[in-house]
Design a protein around this motif. Sequence first.
Motif, PDB file in Angstrom:
ATOM      1  N   HIS A  79       0.824  -1.207   0.000  1.00  0.00           N
ATOM      2  CA  HIS A  79       0.000   0.000   0.000  1.00  0.00           C
ATOM      3  C   HIS A  79       0.859   1.259   0.000  1.00  0.00           C
ATOM      4  CE1 HIS A  79      -3.102   2.838   0.600  1.00  0.00           C
ATOM      5  NE2 HIS A  79      -2.835   3.062   1.877  1.00  0.00           N
ATOM      6  N   THR A 108     -15.401   3.304   0.651  1.00  0.00           N
ATOM      7  CA  THR A 108     -15.903   2.097   1.298  1.00  0.00           C
ATOM      8  C   THR A 108     -17.255   2.350   1.955  1.00  0.00           C
ATOM      9  OG1 THR A 108     -13.628   1.371   1.728  1.00  0.00           O
ATOM     10  CG2 THR A 108     -15.372   0.311   2.984  1.00  0.00           C
ATOM     11  N   ARG A 145      -9.991   0.152   3.018  1.00  0.00           N
ATOM     12  CA  ARG A 145     -10.296  -0.541   1.771  1.00  0.00           C
ATOM     13  C   ARG A 145     -10.558  -2.039   1.980  1.00  0.00           C
ATOM     14  NH1 ARG A 145      -5.741   1.067  -1.988  1.00  0.00           N
ATOM     15  NH2 ARG A 145      -6.098   3.036  -0.936  1.00  0.00           N
ATOM     16  N   SER A 146     -10.123  -2.592   3.098  1.00  0.00           N
ATOM     17  CA  SER A 146     -10.336  -4.020   3.355  1.00  0.00           C
ATOM     18  C   SER A 146     -11.511  -4.282   4.293  1.00  0.00           C
ATOM     19  CB  SER A 146      -9.072  -4.644   3.947  1.00  0.00           C
ATOM     20  OG  SER A 146      -8.741  -4.029   5.179  1.00  0.00           O
ATOM     21  N   SER A 222     -12.430  -4.231  -4.445  1.00  0.00           N
ATOM     22  CA  SER A 222     -12.497  -5.671  -4.685  1.00  0.00           C
ATOM     23  C   SER A 222     -12.562  -5.907  -6.192  1.00  0.00           C
ATOM     24  CB  SER A 222     -13.711  -6.294  -3.992  1.00  0.00           C
ATOM     25  OG  SER A 222     -14.912  -5.753  -4.507  1.00  0.00           O
TER      26      SER A 222
END
Length: 263
Positions: A79, A108, A145-146, A222
């Motif tokens: 990242h 997100t 982001r995850s 994703s």
Amino acid sequence: MTDPSSPPPDLFNALASAIASLSRERPPHAAAAQSFLSQLLAASSLTAKQHASIGAALAELSLLRTTAPHHEQLTRASHLASLPAPPRRAGSFLRALVASEFESSSQTVAASRRLLAHLSAALGKTTLGCSCVVYGSSLAELATRSSDVDVSIRVRELELAKAAFGAGRIGKADLERVQKNAVYQVKRDLERSRAFEQITAVPFARIPVVKCVDARAGNPFSAGGEMHADVCFGNDIAVRNSFLLREYASEDGRARELMMLVK
């Protein structure tokens, strides 16, 4: 270059800048980082903990320079490779990192709102008296982001059964039966909607949950735009905690930066 016999007062900043430069795996930067850390390691006034930390950083640096010549092969710092060139001071670098996560967070959160709309539409058709609210990082605006999406739902029939159990009017077996029926009803609703996939029901956890994936959430982080969700039943304490974190973050921007950095 800092005198090797006198380490800089802010050793953490120096190390963070050196490792950030390494993360891009550009030979000139990596060589400079290795040289700098070697000189710090030779300083006589280092504590044992600082000495061990620098030694570990040098070992990692040496390994990465020989086994991962391109930043795409780095897993621990992938990242960081998307950020601008690291500044001289780690404080500025960390602020840039947090700013990047804030940008990710807004995207997100937008995807989580689309997921909530799809979920509400799916459950509103047959699950009577059902209400949904997002909690966790999406509500507190600390999503990365995850992040997946945490949703708490209240089903009227289950809430009435809980009240009856608390008052002693029904037994545990009756409560568990109502709880199981509610969980599997939600699972069936999601399956009928065709908007969700990978649907799994866990009816007898401490907090019952239905796990699912919204393939149409439009998640930019994703491969197919999908987003994972945990649909929990009556997780009221977590919802209140998320509101509290959001209030802290809105009172002072530094609080949000700190929470994001810790996360």
